[in-house]
Design an enzyme around this catalytic site. Structure first.
Site, PDB file in Angstrom:
ATOM      1  N   TRP A 130      34.650  65.917  62.211  1.00 38.80           N
ATOM      2  CA  TRP A 130      35.840  66.271  61.431  1.00 38.80           C
ATOM      3  C   TRP A 130      35.595  67.593  60.706  1.00 38.80           C
ATOM      4  O   TRP A 130      34.512  67.804  60.144  1.00 38.80           O
ATOM      5  CB  TRP A 130      36.108  65.137  60.442  1.00 38.80           C
ATOM      6  CG  TRP A 130      37.256  65.346  59.528  1.00 38.80           C
ATOM      7  CD1 TRP A 130      38.500  65.790  59.860  1.00 38.80           C
ATOM      8  CD2 TRP A 130      37.268  65.117  58.109  1.00 38.80           C
ATOM      9  NE1 TRP A 130      39.294  65.826  58.738  1.00 38.80           N
ATOM     10  CE2 TRP A 130      38.564  65.419  57.648  1.00 38.80           C
ATOM     11  CE3 TRP A 130      36.321  64.663  57.189  1.00 38.80           C
ATOM     12  CZ2 TRP A 130      38.932  65.304  56.317  1.00 38.80           C
ATOM     13  CZ3 TRP A 130      36.693  64.537  55.867  1.00 38.80           C
ATOM     14  CH2 TRP A 130      37.983  64.847  55.445  1.00 38.80           C
ATOM     15  N   ASP A 211      30.737  57.178  57.362  1.00 42.43           N
ATOM     16  CA  ASP A 211      32.074  57.586  56.926  1.00 42.43           C
ATOM     17  C   ASP A 211      33.088  56.609  57.529  1.00 42.43           C
ATOM     18  O   ASP A 211      33.282  56.570  58.747  1.00 42.43           O
ATOM     19  CB  ASP A 211      32.346  59.026  57.415  1.00 42.43           C
ATOM     20  CG  ASP A 211      33.675  59.543  56.893  1.00 42.43           C
ATOM     21  OD1 ASP A 211      34.392  58.798  56.189  1.00 42.43           O
ATOM     22  OD2 ASP A 211      34.012  60.704  57.201  1.00 42.43           O
ATOM     23  N   LYS A 246      44.437  56.132  55.199  1.00 41.47           N
ATOM     24  CA  LYS A 246      45.139  55.780  56.441  1.00 41.47           C
ATOM     25  C   LYS A 246      45.481  54.296  56.483  1.00 41.47           C
ATOM     26  O   LYS A 246      46.614  53.929  56.775  1.00 41.47           O
ATOM     27  CB  LYS A 246      44.283  56.137  57.672  1.00 41.47           C
ATOM     28  CG  LYS A 246      43.618  57.510  57.598  1.00 41.47           C
ATOM     29  CD  LYS A 246      44.589  58.651  57.740  1.00 41.47           C
ATOM     30  CE  LYS A 246      44.089  59.918  57.058  1.00 41.47           C
ATOM     31  NZ  LYS A 246      43.503  60.912  57.867  1.00 41.47           N
TER      32      LYS A 246
HETATM   33  C1  LIG Z   1      36.604  61.326  59.333  1.00 41.67           C
HETATM   34  C2  LIG Z   1      37.278  61.378  57.999  1.00 41.67           C
HETATM   35  N1  LIG Z   1      36.568  61.134  56.906  1.00 41.67           N
HETATM   36  C3  LIG Z   1      37.118  61.147  55.697  1.00 41.67           C
HETATM   37  C4  LIG Z   1      38.449  61.432  55.510  1.00 41.67           C
HETATM   38  C5  LIG Z   1      38.908  61.429  54.089  1.00 41.67           C
HETATM   39  O1  LIG Z   1      40.199  61.286  53.802  1.00 41.67           O
HETATM   40  P1  LIG Z   1      40.781  61.182  52.329  1.00 41.67           P
HETATM   41  O2  LIG Z   1      39.948  62.032  51.420  1.00 41.67           O
HETATM   42  O3  LIG Z   1      42.163  61.683  52.471  1.00 41.67           O
HETATM   43  O4  LIG Z   1      40.706  59.755  51.924  1.00 41.67           O
HETATM   44  C6  LIG Z   1      39.240  61.705  56.639  1.00 41.67           C
HETATM   45  C7  LIG Z   1      40.654  62.048  56.514  1.00 41.67           C
HETATM   46  O5  LIG Z   1      41.284  62.619  57.357  1.00 41.67           O
HETATM   47  C8  LIG Z   1      38.640  61.671  57.915  1.00 41.67           C
HETATM   48  O6  LIG Z   1      39.327  61.904  59.043  1.00 41.67           O
END
Ligand SMILES: Cc1ncc(COP(=O)(O)O)c(C=O)c1O
Length: 405
Positions: A130, A211, A246
């Site tokens: 990511w 993660d 999500k």
């Molecule tokens: C792989 C991954 N880790 C962590 C996150 C963290 O998302 P958030 O900070 O919006 O909870 C995301 C969000 O797209 C993600 O795709």
């Protein structure tokens, strides 16, 4: 002071979103931004959250501060949801949880904690991963390295290469792993592969940083945590960054948690004090509203079962689009090349085509995806799947003849 400050390049996802908004074509399709969409293209507020919100607002008598660690009941519910109620670390009092502003907050605090504990540590991240991982972990000053994970052209995991690289990592290093629904590839490890990886991490004294941003989007709440549970049960230490953006649809409310598993309760207490100090020095306290809603959903059996039903509906919608798009791609290309989409998990997969093909899709066909050919399957609809497939077939056709409208 700001005279010396050069303008930075725009964030590629935000830039892509802006270009999509400005595109006047009625045919445009957004497969770029990583949010779930229902069949009308909306990213809905879940019904369980609407009901929880009414109850939370009715009961709220103050907006005074909660605590740097966030809500105590949220933190213990998250530990059970993620680790499972029977987990050895919970039984032995070896885990601590910090409510954080989203999964990003958890990744950042986890990086700062790693740096406080072992400043010379390298964090190994998957190639690809990511886009925000390097920024979130690297900005704490930790060194980053990559391990091979996925071959986008051949559409397959590079598990042996991954093991080989990690086998050469110095003891004490940290390995960032996507617990499920790998972003951007949709390619996850099997339980056997998690087991093999766990053996290697134990042998090489490497610490997993898991993660978990899509629990429930792959198999279900339990299945998606299986690999993570296996590692955190068999290894003495683990960090886990959890996001509810999500799976509870709470994106902008910023709801997440950092779970840290240590070898014994006294180390866990030391970790807790550091997590609190790190949180205080970055943002002081996490936002409360979304965590209050999540806690309400977790605690109320009726809301909780409504949530698991809504989660299953989101998951099935993505699975259905994977099947539909790969069927259309099979028809449009006359080959099984894109069948792999059906077997992958979560919202994302990489088409594995060139940057030129991605640009052609955008400029000629108004189909938007990330430059590395990551597409969000939740942007595919029954009414646009055939169009998307024909356009993909046209820009990836081996003869190079681009024929489709
Ligand atoms: C792989 C991954 N880790 C962590 C996150 C963290 O998302 P958030 O900070 O919006 O909870 C995301 C969000 O797209 C993600 O795709």
């Amino acid at each position: 002071m700001f005279q010396q400050l050069a303008r930075l390049k725009e964030d590629s996802i935000l830039g892509l979103m802006a270009r999509f908004r400005e595109d006047p074509s009625p045919d445009k399709v957004d497969l770029g931004v990583g949010v779930f969409r229902d069949l009308s293209g909306n990213t809905p507020v879940l019904d369980c959250i609407r009901r929880a919100e009414r109850a939370v607002l009715a009961a709220q008598t103050t907006k005074t501060y909660v605590a740097a660690a966030g809500r105590a009941e949220f933190n213990s519910q998250v530990a059970e949801l993620v680790l499972g109620p029977e987990h050895a670390a919970l039984r032995d009092g070896r885990a601590r949880v910090l409510q954080t502003p989203g999964g990003c907050g958890a990744l950042r605090v986890g990086a700062e904690l790693t740096r406080a504990a072992a400043p010379g540590t390298t964090v190994h991240i998957s190639s690809p991963t990511w886009g925000n991982h390097a920024a979130l972990l690297g900005s704490s000053g930790l060194r980053l390295a990559e391990y091979p994970y996925y071959d986008a052209t051949a559409h397959r995991l590079r598990f042996d290469a991954m093991l080989e690289r990690l086998d050469a990592a110095p003891a004490g290093d940290v390995v960032l792993l996507h617990a499920c629904c790998h972003n951007p590839t949709g390619a996850d490890l099997s339980l056997d592969q998690w087991r093999t990886l766990g053996g290697l991490l134990a042998k090489r004294h490497l610490t997993p940083f898991l993660d978990l941003a899509y629990q429930g989007f792959g198999e279900d709440l339990e299945g998606d945590a299986a690999g993570l549970r296996l590692l955190s049960e068999t290894l003495p230490e683990a960090l886990i960054a959890v996001s509810f953006s999500k799976n509870l649809g709470l994106y902008r409310e910023r709801v997440g948690a950092l779970i840290v598993v240590t070898e014994n309760p006294s180390q866990a207490e030391a970790v807790r004090t550091h997590m609190l100090q790190i949180a205080r020095s970055i943002y002081s306290m996490p936002p409360d509203h979304g965590a209050a809603l999540a806690a309400q959903v977790f605690a109320d059996p009726e809301l909780r079962s409504e949530w698991t039903r809504e989660l299953a509906t989101m998951r099935r919608r993505i699975e259905a689009m994977r099947v539909l798009l790969s069927q259309h791609l099979r028809a449009a290309t006359g080959t099984p090349e894109f069948d792999f989409l059906e077997g992958q998990r979560g919202m994302f997969s990489q088409l594995g085509c060139s940057a030129e093909a991605v640009a052609l899709l955008r400029e000629r066909h108004h189909i938007y995806m990330l430059g590395d050919s990551r597409m969000n399957l939740a942007g595919v609809m029954p009414q646009n799947a055939a169009y998307v497939a024909e356009c993909i077939a046209s820009v990836t056709r081996k003869s190079g003849a681009e024929s489709v409208t």
